[in-house]
Design a protein around this motif. Structure first.
Motif, PDB file in Angstrom:
ATOM      1  N   MET A   8       0.913  -1.142   0.055  1.00 55.62           N
ATOM      2  CA  MET A   8      -0.008  -0.136  -0.175  1.00 55.62           C
ATOM      3  C   MET A   8       0.746   1.098  -0.038  1.00 55.62           C
ATOM      4  O   MET A   8       0.521   2.211  -0.738  1.00 55.62           O
ATOM      5  CB  MET A   8      -1.030  -0.164   1.133  1.00 55.62           C
ATOM      6  CG  MET A   8      -1.814  -1.256   1.399  1.00 55.62           C
ATOM      7  SD  MET A   8      -3.141  -0.848   2.692  1.00 55.62           S
ATOM      8  CE  MET A   8      -2.314  -0.940   4.160  1.00 55.62           C
ATOM      9  N   ALA A   9       1.835   1.337   0.758  1.00 55.25           N
ATOM     10  CA  ALA A   9       2.709   2.530   0.790  1.00 55.25           C
ATOM     11  C   ALA A   9       3.722   2.881  -0.056  1.00 55.25           C
ATOM     12  O   ALA A   9       4.029   3.896   0.027  1.00 55.25           O
ATOM     13  CB  ALA A   9       3.345   2.492   2.348  1.00 55.25           C
ATOM     14  N   VAL A  10       4.171   1.984  -0.982  1.00 55.45           N
ATOM     15  CA  VAL A  10       5.129   2.153  -2.009  1.00 55.45           C
ATOM     16  C   VAL A  10       4.396   1.857  -3.211  1.00 55.45           C
ATOM     17  O   VAL A  10       4.093   0.573  -3.552  1.00 55.45           O
ATOM     18  CB  VAL A  10       6.432   1.477  -1.670  1.00 55.45           C
ATOM     19  CG1 VAL A  10       7.463   1.791  -2.666  1.00 55.45           C
ATOM     20  CG2 VAL A  10       6.794   1.917  -0.285  1.00 55.45           C
ATOM     21  N   GLN A  11       4.477   2.832  -4.263  1.00 51.86           N
ATOM     22  CA  GLN A  11       4.082   2.474  -5.701  1.00 51.86           C
ATOM     23  C   GLN A  11       5.132   2.338  -6.512  1.00 51.86           C
ATOM     24  O   GLN A  11       5.108   1.819  -7.779  1.00 51.86           O
ATOM     25  CB  GLN A  11       2.978   3.350  -6.037  1.00 51.86           C
ATOM     26  CG  GLN A  11       1.821   3.524  -5.141  1.00 51.86           C
ATOM     27  CD  GLN A  11       1.190   2.122  -5.067  1.00 51.86           C
ATOM     28  OE1 GLN A  11       0.892   1.250  -6.128  1.00 51.86           O
ATOM     29  NE2 GLN A  11       0.767   1.582  -3.734  1.00 51.86           N
ATOM     30  N   THR A  12       6.232   3.273  -6.120  1.00 51.20           N
ATOM     31  CA  THR A  12       7.574   3.366  -7.123  1.00 51.20           C
ATOM     32  C   THR A  12       8.187   2.174  -7.202  1.00 51.20           C
ATOM     33  O   THR A  12       8.611   1.422  -6.142  1.00 51.20           O
ATOM     34  CB  THR A  12       8.308   4.307  -6.381  1.00 51.20           C
ATOM     35  OG1 THR A  12       7.362   5.446  -6.280  1.00 51.20           O
ATOM     36  CG2 THR A  12       9.426   4.829  -7.815  1.00 51.20           C
ATOM     37  N   GLU A  13       8.419   1.403  -8.422  1.00 53.06           N
ATOM     38  CA  GLU A  13       8.886   0.238  -8.431  1.00 53.06           C
ATOM     39  C   GLU A  13      10.517   0.111  -7.975  1.00 53.06           C
ATOM     40  O   GLU A  13      10.858  -0.845  -7.222  1.00 53.06           O
ATOM     41  CB  GLU A  13       9.296   0.029  -9.972  1.00 53.06           C
ATOM     42  CG  GLU A  13       9.631  -1.388 -10.173  1.00 53.06           C
ATOM     43  CD  GLU A  13       9.581  -1.814 -11.909  1.00 53.06           C
ATOM     44  OE1 GLU A  13       8.707  -2.358 -12.244  1.00 53.06           O
ATOM     45  OE2 GLU A  13      10.745  -1.570 -12.295  1.00 53.06           O
ATOM     46  N   GLU A  14      11.163   1.107  -7.894  1.00 53.13           N
ATOM     47  CA  GLU A  14      12.381   1.184  -7.348  1.00 53.13           C
ATOM     48  C   GLU A  14      12.539   1.077  -6.093  1.00 53.13           C
ATOM     49  O   GLU A  14      13.785   0.979  -5.468  1.00 53.13           O
ATOM     50  CB  GLU A  14      13.410   2.443  -7.993  1.00 53.13           C
ATOM     51  CG  GLU A  14      13.682   2.617  -9.474  1.00 53.13           C
ATOM     52  CD  GLU A  14      12.382   3.277 -10.027  1.00 53.13           C
ATOM     53  OE1 GLU A  14      11.812   4.333  -9.756  1.00 53.13           O
ATOM     54  OE2 GLU A  14      11.802   2.621 -10.869  1.00 53.13           O
ATOM     55  N   LEU A  15      11.618   1.694  -5.303  1.00 55.87           N
ATOM     56  CA  LEU A  15      11.688   1.283  -3.710  1.00 55.87           C
ATOM     57  C   LEU A  15      10.817   0.114  -3.248  1.00 55.87           C
ATOM     58  O   LEU A  15      10.903  -0.267  -1.914  1.00 55.87           O
ATOM     59  CB  LEU A  15      10.741   2.491  -3.291  1.00 55.87           C
ATOM     60  CG  LEU A  15      11.401   3.985  -3.567  1.00 55.87           C
ATOM     61  CD1 LEU A  15      10.372   4.966  -3.030  1.00 55.87           C
ATOM     62  CD2 LEU A  15      12.705   4.211  -3.094  1.00 55.87           C
ATOM     63  N   ARG A  16      10.557  -0.729  -4.039  1.00 57.57           N
ATOM     64  CA  ARG A  16       9.711  -1.932  -3.685  1.00 57.57           C
ATOM     65  C   ARG A  16      10.606  -3.012  -3.087  1.00 57.57           C
ATOM     66  O   ARG A  16      11.691  -3.245  -3.685  1.00 57.57           O
ATOM     67  CB  ARG A  16       9.049  -2.410  -4.773  1.00 57.57           C
ATOM     68  CG  ARG A  16       7.592  -1.575  -4.915  1.00 57.57           C
ATOM     69  CD  ARG A  16       6.684  -2.459  -5.715  1.00 57.57           C
ATOM     70  NE  ARG A  16       5.451  -1.843  -5.618  1.00 57.57           N
ATOM     71  CZ  ARG A  16       4.483  -1.738  -6.547  1.00 57.57           C
ATOM     72  NH1 ARG A  16       4.643  -2.395  -7.720  1.00 57.57           N
ATOM     73  NH2 ARG A  16       3.352  -1.288  -6.228  1.00 57.57           N
TER      74      ARG A  16
END
Lengths: 312, 317
Positions: B257-265
């Motif tokens: 839920m909290a992370v949508q940016t691929e680089e931060l997953r």
């Protein structure tokens, strides 16, 4: 450092016993400073969110919105109680807990008894039973999603025994059961270890005394082991129940609540509304319902075990 | 001094034997079980081994097979054996499909930072509550323990909304909203009521005379924490580290839920990429194997600590 003499020991004890003296001003300052980081973090990310669960449930707050949230009274709850998916989710969550709690705790106790013996290779068995616990639920869910397919591994194995398996996750009648079985498989090792640590607090002389009285295996279990596990039992009951109510990962990966909402749960519903549909207010109302459920069960558990204390 | 030390800590170290000593149970005084019963018991244990172990074997073995062969092998024991067309193609495929190295780095960074900061922050709080003490310390501990019954899932949605309101002072000045950042995956999980409780309990078992002696030698509280109490708290540190590591590594709901940016997953959320178009089960098994391997390696290396930490999470009952 020097050895502590008896005299120093004594004075240290008396120092500690004079309670008000222990918090001199400078040590209180140090204590508060050392507590500060944890206190700030716990307030920000635990206590405030607990308060927000209650507060937001009575507003129309949206996750991302230019307008501030407005107080709308009990509208969310009125809507919630008319929402068919909520009742189904609540029912599924409770069924899941009611089935998995006895199933998982009993099987885990069985495992613990099996590995609580002096036997060559017992460590190996213990390790293997524990392996699913260190495998993440995400991985386990993916793996079982594959194994539960209509022509998947499980049905192929069942076929060897002449059983035609169902379409586990595709049939509303078996989907929740399928999720219960794989969840129990994953977490059983965890509770086996907790039972095991409880078993090992039971003094060996009790078993020896039972032997002298000519008790058989069942009697020893019934009159020595079982009473000796009282504290462990309470703990296991509470932890399995609370984590059962929080059912989400398996369902989200394997069925997304389907088929026909037969595996929808409270947390899944809260995530759907609060995250995908961005209705934080409504999701908070669901979370609050969930919280009340957890609280009720914990208090009930306390009440039941306290009652037993009086009897004893 | 050494004597005091050993008697003082033995209360907690007693737990360390949980994994090792099998209970001195029934098998005593010539009460050996009947051979047939013994064989039956052994058979049962072996069958259970298959039940718990084989699915994982299946996962690893399948990760080296082409999709068609995985399905062909399902009907026989070959499903659990690395036979036929074995290759690392699925692994190459995973790297082609998702930024695996990035996911892995994210998970390692998030987990390690949370574990390390968690140990420092929670042990300091427990030290203040247990060994220094102050007026109201008991009430603070009471509040902390009371929060233990609140599952994270009840707070997740309100916390998501709250995280979006929070300001953050970063290198580029003040920004609003924590969603889609590293810190939203780390900072909320540093302070932990249960870790504080575990440290508190352990610190209480270390004799207070040590503090008095150190004070006579002119040491301040912080020095006592750093040079005396923490070095004696190895088992508690290991327990907290493991009990923070496992859930952090396995986190799914929150980063979803909290992370949508691929680089931060992190790695667990990455598995959703494989459920979309053209499901390749071989690749999924390869991905699953790779994200499980680090935990398995750590588990095998520190088996005793793992099992003891789980066992000690049960003593609060």
């Amino acid at each position: 450092m020097s050895t502590i003499t008896a005299a120093e020991n004594a004075s240290a004890t008396t120092l500690r016993e004079r309670k008000p003296a222990k918090g001199s001003r400078s040590s209180t300052t140090t204590a508060l400073l050392m507590l500060l980081p944890a206190a700030v973090l716990l307030i920000t990310f635990l206590l405030i969110p607990i308060g927000l669960t209650f507060g937001l449930a009575f507003t129309n707050a949206r996750l991302i919105s230019p307008r501030p949230a407005e107080f709308i009274g009990t509208d969310n709850f009125v809507r919630l109680f008319q929402d068919e998916t909520f009742w189904k989710s609540l029912r599924n969550t409770i069924v899941f807990a009611v089935v998995i709690v006895p199933l998982q705790s009993a099987c885990a106790l069985g495992l613990a008894l099996l590995v609580n013996v002096k036997m060559r290779g017992v460590n190996f068995f213990r390790t293997v039973y524990f392996l699913p616990v260190v495998t993440s639920m995400v991985v386990v869910s993916m793996l079982w999603l594959f194994m539960y397919q209509k022509n998947g591994l499980i049905n192929e194995v069942l076929l060897k025994f002449g059983i035609v398996g169902p379409d586990w996750l595709g049939d509303p009648k078996t989907a929740l059961l399928a999720i219960i079985l794989m969840s129990a498989w994953q977490a059983m090792g965890f509770h086996m270890v907790i039972w095991l640590s409880g078993l090992q607090t039971i003094p060996a002389d009790l078993y020896e005394a039972a032997d002298l009285d000519g008790a058989d295996t069942w009697q020893k279990f019934r009159y020595v082991t079982w009473p000796g596990l009282r504290a462990t039992r309470t703990f296991i009951l509470i932890t399995i129940t609370i984590s059962a109510f929080a059912l989400f990962t398996q369902v989200n990966i394997m069925t997304q609540g389907g088929p026909l909402d037969s595996t929808s749960t409270l947390v899944l519903m809260a995530v759907r509304t609060g995250f995908q549909q961005q209705q934080t207010g409504y999701a908070s109302a669901i979370s609050l319902a969930f919280f009340v459920l957890v609280l009720a069960v914990t208090l009930l558990n306390r009440y039941v075990t306290r009652d037993k204390d009086v009897v004893r | 001094m050494i004597a005091t030390l050993t008697t003082g800590t033995s209360g907690t170290e007693g737990l360390a034997h949980v994994a090792e000593t099998a209970a001195p149970e029934q098998r005593r005084g010539g009460d050996r079980p009947h051979p047939a019963r013994h064989a039956l018991g052994l058979l049962l244990r072996i069958v259970l081994c298959l039940v718990f172990g084989l699915p994982l074997v299946f996962m690893v073995v399948s990760s080296f097979k082409p999709d068609l062969q995985i399905f062909d092998d399902l009907g026989s024991f070959k499903a659990f054996l690395p036979t036929g067309d074995i290759s690392t193609d699925n692994y190459t495929g995973v790297f082609g499909r998702v930024p695996f190295a990035q996911f892995m780095t994210n998970s390692v960074v998030i987990t390690v930072v949370t574990v390390v900061l968690g140990i420092v922050v929670n042990s300091m709080a427990a030290f203040a509550l247990s060994r220094i003490g102050f007026r109201g310390a008991g009430a603070v501990l009471g509040i902390i323990l009371a929060t233990l019954i609140v599952p994270f899932e009840t707070l997740a949605l309100p916390l998501l909304w709250w995280s979006n309101q929070l300001p953050f002072l970063g290198p580029d000045g003040i920004s609003q909203g924590w969603l889609d950042t590293y810190q939203v995956q780390i900072i909320p999980f540093i302070a932990n009521a249960f870790s504080i409780f575990l440290f508190y309990q352990y610190f209480d078992s270390i004799p207070k005379e040590l503090d008095e002696a150190a004070k006579v030698d002119g040491a301040g509280w912080f020095r006592i924490y750093r040079s005396i109490v923490m070095p004696l708290s190895g088992p508690a540190i290991a327990t907290v580290a493991i009990l923070t590591f496992l859930p952090m590594w396995n986190q799914y709901l929150w980063p979803l839920m909290a992370v949508q940016t691929e680089e931060l997953r992190p790695v667990m959320v990455g598995i959703d990429y494989f459920k979309q178009l053209n499901t390749s089960w071989g690749q999924i098994m390869a991905y699953a194997t790779m994200i499980t391997a680090p935990v398995l390696v750590l588990f095998v290396a520190f088996q005793r600590s793992f099992i003891n930490s789980i066992a000690s999470s049960g003593v609060k009952g």
